[in-house]
Design a protein around this motif. Sequence first.
Motif, mmCIF file in Angstrom:
data_model
loop_
_atom_site.group_PDB
_atom_site.id
_atom_site.type_symbol
_atom_site.label_atom_id
_atom_site.label_comp_id
_atom_site.label_asym_id
_atom_site.label_seq_id
_atom_site.Cartn_x
_atom_site.Cartn_y
_atom_site.Cartn_z
ATOM 1 N N ILE A 123 -3.104 66.527 10.420
ATOM 2 C CA ILE A 123 -4.183 66.160 11.336
ATOM 3 C C ILE A 123 -5.019 65.037 10.740
ATOM 4 C CG2 ILE A 123 -6.246 66.987 12.551
ATOM 5 C CD1 ILE A 123 -5.016 69.810 12.411
ATOM 6 N N TRP A 124 -5.348 65.142 9.441
ATOM 7 C CA TRP A 124 -6.157 64.128 8.770
ATOM 8 C C TRP A 124 -5.260 63.315 7.843
ATOM 9 C CZ3 TRP A 124 -7.930 69.125 9.543
ATOM 10 C CH2 TRP A 124 -9.081 69.243 10.341
ATOM 11 N N LEU A 144 0.014 53.430 15.682
ATOM 12 C CA LEU A 144 0.953 54.511 15.967
ATOM 13 C C LEU A 144 0.413 55.843 15.467
ATOM 14 C CD1 LEU A 144 3.641 55.528 17.019
ATOM 15 C CD2 LEU A 144 4.699 54.815 14.851
ATOM 16 N N ALA A 145 -0.156 55.866 14.265
ATOM 17 C CA ALA A 145 -0.734 57.103 13.739
ATOM 18 C C ALA A 145 -1.874 57.580 14.637
ATOM 19 C CB ALA A 145 -1.234 56.878 12.312
ATOM 20 N N TYR A 146 -2.661 56.650 15.135
ATOM 21 C CA TYR A 146 -3.758 56.992 16.043
ATOM 22 C C TYR A 146 -3.204 57.586 17.337
ATOM 23 C CZ TYR A 146 -8.328 56.431 18.316
ATOM 24 O OH TYR A 146 -9.520 56.654 18.950
ATOM 25 N N GLU A 147 -2.177 56.945 17.889
ATOM 26 C CA GLU A 147 -1.594 57.434 19.139
ATOM 27 C C GLU A 147 -0.963 58.809 18.971
ATOM 28 O OE1 GLU A 147 1.037 54.265 20.078
ATOM 29 O OE2 GLU A 147 -0.535 52.987 20.954
ATOM 30 N N LEU A 152 -7.970 59.392 11.185
ATOM 31 C CA LEU A 152 -7.581 58.421 10.171
ATOM 32 C C LEU A 152 -8.753 58.004 9.290
ATOM 33 C CD1 LEU A 152 -5.309 56.158 12.392
ATOM 34 C CD2 LEU A 152 -4.610 58.003 10.850
ATOM 35 N N GLU A 153 -8.488 57.978 7.989
ATOM 36 C CA GLU A 153 -9.398 57.372 7.028
ATOM 37 C C GLU A 153 -8.655 56.230 6.370
ATOM 38 O OE1 GLU A 153 -11.996 58.244 2.949
ATOM 39 O OE2 GLU A 153 -10.634 59.781 3.720
ATOM 40 N N VAL A 154 -9.318 55.095 6.213
ATOM 41 C CA VAL A 154 -8.729 53.937 5.555
ATOM 42 C C VAL A 154 -9.505 53.655 4.278
ATOM 43 C CG1 VAL A 154 -8.141 51.496 5.748
ATOM 44 C CG2 VAL A 154 -7.997 52.972 7.774
ATOM 45 N N PRO A 174 -11.038 53.602 16.466
ATOM 46 C CA PRO A 174 -11.958 53.782 15.329
ATOM 47 C C PRO A 174 -11.480 54.828 14.332
ATOM 48 C CG PRO A 174 -12.859 54.767 17.333
ATOM 49 C CD PRO A 174 -11.652 53.994 17.752
ATOM 50 N N PRO A 175 -11.535 54.492 13.045
ATOM 51 C CA PRO A 175 -11.206 55.488 12.023
ATOM 52 C C PRO A 175 -12.323 56.519 11.906
ATOM 53 C CG PRO A 175 -12.022 53.495 10.988
ATOM 54 C CD PRO A 175 -11.924 53.197 12.461
ATOM 55 N N THR A 176 -11.956 57.716 11.488
ATOM 56 C CA THR A 176 -12.973 58.717 11.198
ATOM 57 C C THR A 176 -13.857 58.250 10.047
ATOM 58 O OG1 THR A 176 -11.468 60.447 11.922
ATOM 59 C CG2 THR A 176 -13.329 61.134 10.574
#
Length: 367
Positions: A123-124, A144-147, A152-154, A174-176
């Motif tokens: 999930i994260w 793709l990871a978002y979809e 997501l954390e960058v 938007p990333p978390t």
Amino acid sequence: MHELVAAPLGARRLVLRQGSGKALVLPAARFEELRTSAPETVPTWLADAARAQWNVDLTGRHVNEVLLLREAGPYEFSRATWELNLGCDYDCVMCYLGEKRFEGLDMNGKRKLLAVLRDAGVIWLQMTGGEPLIDPDFPEAYRLAYEMGMQLEVLSNGSRLYKDHILNLLRTYPPTRLTVSMYGSTADTYDAVTRNRGAFARFSRGLRRAIDAGLNLDLSLIVVRANAHELDDMRAWARSLGLKFREYANISPTIHGGAEPLPSQSPQFLTNREPFTGCPAGRTFFHADPFGRASICKVGRDPNIDLITEGVDGLVRLGSIAESLMLRTGGCSGCTLSGTCRVCRPMAKVFQAAKAPLQNYCQHGER
């Protein structure tokens, strides 16, 4: 594009909004209601909760238009880190990666890996490197990871945040959290630590643009011998921007046990870590390297599992690998202080391989 993600997490059922750290915890019956009402409009209870939690209006909209329903993985993994590559546009004096080769999976391989992470129940997902934003596949892989419904954390050095295509991507999806490292408060110091002329100017410009874009941003203040005199100014800068920050001052050997980063340690900022009492590595969390090899974490990289060839089923072995890597062996076997040791066994091994001074990682060095 979906507005919310519903995902099972152990015995709990969550509704998440990507880019937000907030979550709704659902009763099992509510979660099953969402599973079986895909053609129907959003139920009132969910519309009310989404409005209260995220100020999002879902009234009258169809569930299958606004909600992505994630399936549980076969194991208990919910978090992962992924190094897109080990290449970087900086050459920092304290870098733990050692030789930074830009190599790894092509985009087709990255798609396969992301499908495995999704099917494993992740999930994260933390996307890192090297420097992930310099990877030409980053925009497609991130999207793709978002979809797929991952939070997501960058982790970035911020050198590419001033570029329009990167900012537009992160604004749209938007990333978390976007965590950016800071290496100094002046150009001379910052460029010296990163060994990259002009790095400070690019970082400063990108940082300001990311703030103006409204991204969920925080800072990692990296403290080494060459910038320790600017730490107060780095803190003041972060506070003036209204950003949360954390400080990292304990320098580690490279992932291969190389001692090259250790001379950059600032002695006055060598701090005692809290006693190591265990971690979820290899149990609810794992790490994937640029080739799609899963290990328990960034430090304990061997043995590993090739997720491209083995898929999700290979992850069943990570628990036993974690147990084997945590055993006290070699110079730590029989240690009377092991119950309060401040580093895990994989980290101790790279310090030992680097022949690091004991005070950098072991209580025996304090005697």
